[in-house]
Design an enzyme around this catalytic site. Structure first.
Site, PDB file in Angstrom:
ATOM      1  N   LYS A   1     -39.739   4.609  54.198  1.00 39.07           N
ATOM      2  CA  LYS A   1     -38.746   5.671  54.429  1.00 39.07           C
ATOM      3  C   LYS A   1     -37.592   5.515  53.441  1.00 39.07           C
ATOM      4  O   LYS A   1     -37.174   6.484  52.801  1.00 39.07           O
ATOM      5  CB  LYS A   1     -38.210   5.571  55.850  1.00 39.07           C
ATOM      6  N   ASN A   2     -37.102   4.306  53.281  1.00 37.33           N
ATOM      7  CA  ASN A   2     -35.877   4.108  52.494  1.00 37.33           C
ATOM      8  C   ASN A   2     -36.095   4.126  50.988  1.00 37.33           C
ATOM      9  O   ASN A   2     -35.132   4.155  50.230  1.00 37.33           O
ATOM     10  CB  ASN A   2     -35.180   2.817  52.935  1.00 37.33           C
TER      11      ASN A   2
ATOM     12  N   CYS B   1     -22.178   6.051  62.226  1.00 37.68           N
ATOM     13  CA  CYS B   1     -23.408   6.139  63.028  1.00 37.68           C
ATOM     14  C   CYS B   1     -23.368   4.956  64.000  1.00 37.68           C
ATOM     15  O   CYS B   1     -22.411   4.211  64.059  1.00 37.68           O
ATOM     16  CB  CYS B   1     -24.643   6.076  62.137  1.00 37.68           C
TER      17      CYS B   1
ATOM     18  N   ARG C   1     -19.524   3.766  58.029  1.00 40.90           N
ATOM     19  CA  ARG C   1     -20.386   3.749  56.845  1.00 40.90           C
ATOM     20  C   ARG C   1     -19.651   4.372  55.650  1.00 40.90           C
ATOM     21  O   ARG C   1     -19.858   5.526  55.315  1.00 40.90           O
ATOM     22  CB  ARG C   1     -21.687   4.506  57.111  1.00 40.90           C
TER      23      ARG C   1
ATOM     24  N   ASP D   1     -31.872  -4.835  58.538  1.00 40.55           N
ATOM     25  CA  ASP D   1     -32.723  -3.895  59.281  1.00 40.55           C
ATOM     26  C   ASP D   1     -33.744  -4.598  60.163  1.00 40.55           C
ATOM     27  O   ASP D   1     -34.450  -3.928  60.919  1.00 40.55           O
ATOM     28  CB  ASP D   1     -33.450  -2.957  58.314  1.00 40.55           C
TER      29      ASP D   1
ATOM     30  N   ARG E   1     -37.344   8.411  64.018  1.00 43.18           N
ATOM     31  CA  ARG E   1     -36.706   8.586  62.705  1.00 43.18           C
ATOM     32  C   ARG E   1     -37.298   7.624  61.681  1.00 43.18           C
ATOM     33  O   ARG E   1     -37.292   7.896  60.494  1.00 43.18           O
ATOM     34  CB  ARG E   1     -35.203   8.305  62.798  1.00 43.18           C
TER      35      ARG E   1
HETATM   36  C1  EPZ Z   1     -29.320   1.394  53.218  1.00 43.46           C
HETATM   37  O1  EPZ Z   1     -28.158   1.992  53.757  1.00 43.46           O
HETATM   38  C2  EPZ Z   1     -30.429   1.636  54.234  1.00 43.46           C
HETATM   39  N1  EPZ Z   1     -30.620   3.074  54.454  1.00 43.46           N
HETATM   40  C3  EPZ Z   1     -30.078   0.971  55.569  1.00 43.46           C
HETATM   41  O2  EPZ Z   1     -31.202   1.129  56.432  1.00 43.46           O
HETATM   42  C4  EPZ Z   1     -29.855  -0.519  55.329  1.00 43.46           C
HETATM   43  O3  EPZ Z   1     -29.460  -1.121  56.543  1.00 43.46           O
HETATM   44  C5  EPZ Z   1     -28.764  -0.707  54.264  1.00 43.46           C
HETATM   45  O4  EPZ Z   1     -29.138  -0.022  53.052  1.00 43.46           O
HETATM   46  C6  EPZ Z   1     -28.543  -2.170  53.916  1.00 43.46           C
HETATM   47  O5  EPZ Z   1     -29.743  -2.727  53.460  1.00 43.46           O
HETATM   48  C7  EPZ Z   1     -31.334   3.778  53.555  1.00 43.46           C
HETATM   49  O6  EPZ Z   1     -31.794   3.260  52.552  1.00 43.46           O
HETATM   50  C8  EPZ Z   1     -31.548   5.229  53.872  1.00 43.46           C
HETATM   51  P1  EPZ Z   1     -25.287  -0.048  51.940  1.00 43.46           P
HETATM   52  P2  EPZ Z   1     -26.829   2.137  52.807  1.00 43.46           P
HETATM   53  O7  EPZ Z   1     -24.520   0.951  51.149  1.00 43.46           O
HETATM   54  O8  EPZ Z   1     -27.214   2.277  51.405  1.00 43.46           O
HETATM   55  C9  EPZ Z   1     -20.785  -1.190  52.747  1.00 43.46           C
HETATM   56  C10 EPZ Z   1     -32.360   1.817  58.337  1.00 43.46           C
HETATM   57  O9  EPZ Z   1     -32.368   1.297  59.462  1.00 43.46           O
HETATM   58  N2  EPZ Z   1     -20.455  -0.082  51.836  1.00 43.46           N
HETATM   59  O10 EPZ Z   1     -26.189  -0.985  51.209  1.00 43.46           O
HETATM   60  O11 EPZ Z   1     -25.981   3.190  53.423  1.00 43.46           O
HETATM   61  C11 EPZ Z   1     -21.469  -0.723  54.033  1.00 43.46           C
HETATM   62  O12 EPZ Z   1     -20.524  -0.325  55.009  1.00 43.46           O
HETATM   63  C12 EPZ Z   1     -31.054   1.964  57.600  1.00 43.46           C
HETATM   64  O13 EPZ Z   1     -33.374   2.209  57.727  1.00 43.46           O
HETATM   65  C13 EPZ Z   1     -19.121   0.115  51.475  1.00 43.46           C
HETATM   66  O14 EPZ Z   1     -18.235  -0.608  51.915  1.00 43.46           O
HETATM   67  O15 EPZ Z   1     -26.136   0.723  53.042  1.00 43.46           O
HETATM   68  C14 EPZ Z   1     -22.229  -1.955  54.442  1.00 43.46           C
HETATM   69  O16 EPZ Z   1     -21.334  -2.835  55.086  1.00 43.46           O
HETATM   70  C15 EPZ Z   1     -29.869   1.573  58.449  1.00 43.46           C
HETATM   71  N3  EPZ Z   1     -18.824   1.150  50.630  1.00 43.46           N
HETATM   72  C16 EPZ Z   1     -22.659  -2.559  53.104  1.00 43.46           C
HETATM   73  O17 EPZ Z   1     -21.774  -2.010  52.122  1.00 43.46           O
HETATM   74  C17 EPZ Z   1     -19.793   1.967  50.120  1.00 43.46           C
HETATM   75  O18 EPZ Z   1     -19.461   2.891  49.333  1.00 43.46           O
HETATM   76  C18 EPZ Z   1     -24.094  -2.241  52.701  1.00 43.46           C
HETATM   77  O19 EPZ Z   1     -24.259  -0.858  52.853  1.00 43.46           O
HETATM   78  C19 EPZ Z   1     -21.139   1.745  50.501  1.00 43.46           C
HETATM   79  C20 EPZ Z   1     -21.438   0.712  51.355  1.00 43.46           C
END
Ligand code: EPZ
Length: 422
Positions: free
Chosen positions: A22-23, A117, A122, A309, A401
Site C-alpha cells: 500500500k505504502n 489522525c 501529522r 507500523d 484500509r
Molecule cells: C509513512 O507516513 C507511512 N504512510 C506510515 O504508515 C508510516 O508509519 C510512516 O511513514 C513512518 O514509517 C504512508 O507511507 C502512506 P513520516 P508519513 O513523514 O510519511 C514527523 C500505515 O500504517 N514529520 O515518515 O506521513 C512525523 O510527525 C501508515 O501504513 C514531521 O515532523 O510519516 C513523524 O513523527 C501510518 N514533519 C515522523 O516525522 C513532516 O513534515 C515520521 O513521519 C513530516 C513528518
C-alpha cells in the site's frame, strides 16, 4: 459498519500470500502525474486507501481504472484542476504526496493540509521546507497549502531531517518534484524505506536520473520530461510482518509467500531473539513458534530500524511473553490507541510517556474492542486469534484500509473470523 467476530485460541498453519505494498503504491500513483499519458501500476492491493487515492487523481483530471488483475491504469494526459480537496485528503493523508508532482507538472497546486489522525499530530512542515528550497512559493490559506512554481523548480541541496528522523512521504514529495527541476538536487537525510526505494526505481523507469537509491543521500539530476510507467509494485512488508506475528502469537507455522525478508531484517532478528523460528524460503519465509516467547525491548526507528507500523502487532505478541518487555515509540509518540483495547483483553500494560511496559500474562481473554487506526486494529485481530473466547472487533473499516479481505486470507490457515455488519 462491519465487525469481526473472532473465535480463539486457534493455531495457524499453512500458506498465506502477501499482497502488493500500500505504502509504495500510493506515492507511485502520484508519480503518474509527472508524465502525461497512460501509466500502469501492477500488483497494487485492492484497498480503500488505493480507491480514495484514485478518486483524488480523478478529481484533478486523470482517468483512473482498475483492470481485472488489480492493475491500476492512470491516464494523466490532462490535469484540469490541480487541487487536492479537503474531503479526500482528510480521509487519506497520503494525498499530501500529490503536491510535489503537481508543482513539477503544472507549476501550481492547492492541497488540503492533511490534519491529524488516530496516531497523533501529522505535520508536513518538512515537505513544505523541501519544496520551498526547490523554489516553490508556498502559503497556507483556509486549511489549504497553496503552492506556486510557475517559473519552474530549481535543483538544490536539501536537508530533510526532522526531530523524529527522516520523513517517508516528505522524501517522496521532494524527490518527485526534483525529477523535473532545472539542475541537480541532493536530498540529505532522505527516508530509506523500501517504499521510497520502489518509488525511486519506478521514477528511473520513467526517465528520471536518481542515484543513491536506498541511502539517506539521494542525488536527482533534473530532466526535461518523463514518460509514463508500467511498473510492478513491491510486496507489502508491513502485511508480511503482521502475518509473521500471526504465526508466532498462535504458536503456529506459516509459509508466508511474496514476503521479502530483506525488507524485514529488524523484525526477523527480533523474532529470532524471542524464540520464534524464521527461515527464508524461495519467495518468502517460514515462521513457526512452539512455546511462549521471551520478553524483549523494542524501540521504533526509521528504516532499517524496527518499523513503527509493526509496534502495535508486536505489543499483542509480547503481551503473552514470559516476562516484562518495554516498547518505546520514537516515530509517532502517541501511537498507543491499542493499549487500552489490549488491556480490555487482560493484557498487563503500563504506559509511561512514549513507552509502554508490557508484563507478560499467561492468556488473553476475548472481549468486545474498538479498532482505531490501521495497525492498532491489526493488533486487535492478532490478539483475538490467541485470546480465549469470542473477540468482537468494531469499526473493521480501519483494517480494510490496509489489509485486503484479511479474514478471507487468515481463515484458510486456521483462523475463525466472521465479518458481520453491525
Ligand atoms: C509513512 O507516513 C507511512 N504512510 C506510515 O504508515 C508510516 O508509519 C510512516 O511513514 C513512518 O514509517 C504512508 O507511507 C502512506 P513520516 P508519513 O513523514 O510519511 C514527523 C500505515 O500504517 N514529520 O515518515 O506521513 C512525523 O510527525 C501508515 O501504513 C514531521 O515532523 O510519516 C513523524 O513523527 C501510518 N514533519 C515522523 O516525522 C513532516 O513534515 C515520521 O513521519 C513530516 C513528518
Amino acid at each position: 459498519m462491519d465487525v469481526f467476530r473472532i473465535e480463539g485460541p486457534v493455531r495457524l498453519s499453512g500458506t498465506i500470500t502477501v499482497n502488493g505494498s500500500k505504502n509504495a503504491s500510493l506515492p507511485i500513483m502520484a508519480a503518474a502525474v509527472l508524465a502525461p499519458g497512460k501509466s500502469r501500476l501492477k500488483g497494487a492491493p485492492r484497498l480503500s486507501d488505493i480507491t480514495v487515492f484514485a478518486q483524488l487523481l480523478e478529481d484533478i483530471g486523470c482517468k483512473v481504472s482498475t483492470e481485472s488483475d488489480g492493475t491500476v491504469s492512470i491516464d494523466s494526459t490532462s490535469i484540469g484542476k490541480p487541487v487536492g480537496e479537503y474531503d479526500i485528503v482528510r480521509k487519506m493523508r497520503a494525498g499530501i504526496c500529490i503536491l510535489g508532482p503537481l508543482l513539477a507538472r503544472v507549476g501550481r497546486a492547492q492541497v488540503s493540509m492533511p490534519g491529524g489522525c488516530a496516531i497523533g499530530y501529522r505535520p508536513v512542515d518538512i515537505h513544505l521546507r523541501g519544496l520551498r528550497e526547490l523554489g516553490a512559493q508556498i502559503r497556507l490559506e483556509n486549511g489549504y497549502i497553496v503552492a506556486d512554481a510557475m517559473r519552474g523548480l530549481c535543483g538544490n541541496e536539501i536537508f530533510l531531517g526532522g526531530p523524529f528522523g527522516s520523513t517517508v512521504l516528505g522524501t517522496a514529495n521532494v524527490m518527485m518534484a526534483a525529477t523535473l527541476a532545472k539542475g541537480t538536487t541532493v536530498i540529505e537525510s532522505a527516508a530509506c524505506e523500501p517504499e521510497i526505494t520502489d518509488l525511486a526505481n519506478c521514477l528511473n523507469t520513467m526517465g528520471a536520473k536518481i542515484t543513491g537509491i536506498g541511502s539517506p543521500r539521494l542525488v536527482i539530476e533534473g530532466v526535461k520530461q518523463l514518460k509514463p510507467f508500467d511498473y510492478q509494485v513491491i510486496p507489502d512488508r508491513i502485511e508480511g510482518g503482521t502475518f509473521m506475528v500471526a504465526a508466532a502469537i498462535t504458536k503456529g507455522c506459516l509459509h508466508i509467500r511474496n514476503c521479502r525478508l530483506g525488507d524485514l531484517m529488524a523484525v526477523a532478528a527480533l523474532l529470532r531473539n524471542i524464540g520464534v523460528t524464521v527461515e527464508t524460503e524461495n519467495s518468502g519465509c517460514i515462521v513457526a513458534c512452539s512455546g511462549p516467547v521471551k520478553p524483549t525491548d523494542i524501540t521504533t526507528q526509521p528504516y532499517p530500524g524496527f518499523p513503527t507500523d509493526l509496534q502495535a502487532q508486536f505489543m499483542a505478541l509480547l503481551a503473552l511473553a514470559e516476562g516484562n518487555s518495554i516498547i518505546i515509540e520514537k516515530i509517532f509518540t502517541d501511537r498507543f490507541m491499542h493499549v487500552a483495547e489490549l488491556a480490555r483483553m487482560a493484557a498487563d500494560l503500563r504506559k509511561e510517556g512514549s513507552a509502554v511496559i508490557v508484563s507478560g500474562v499467561k492468556k488473553l481473554i476475548a472481549a468486545p474492542v474498538m479498532a482505531s487506526d490501521l495497525r492498532a486494529s491489526a493488533a486487535l485481530v492478532l490478539a483475538g486469534l490467541a485470546a480465549e473466547g469470542t473477540t468482537v472487533v468494531n469499526r473493521v473499516y480501519h483494517i480494510d484500509r490496509g489489509y485486503e479481505k484479511i479474514e478471507e486470507r487468515l481463515n484458510p490457515v486456521g483462523a475463525k473470523i466472521i465479518r458481520e455488519s453491525d
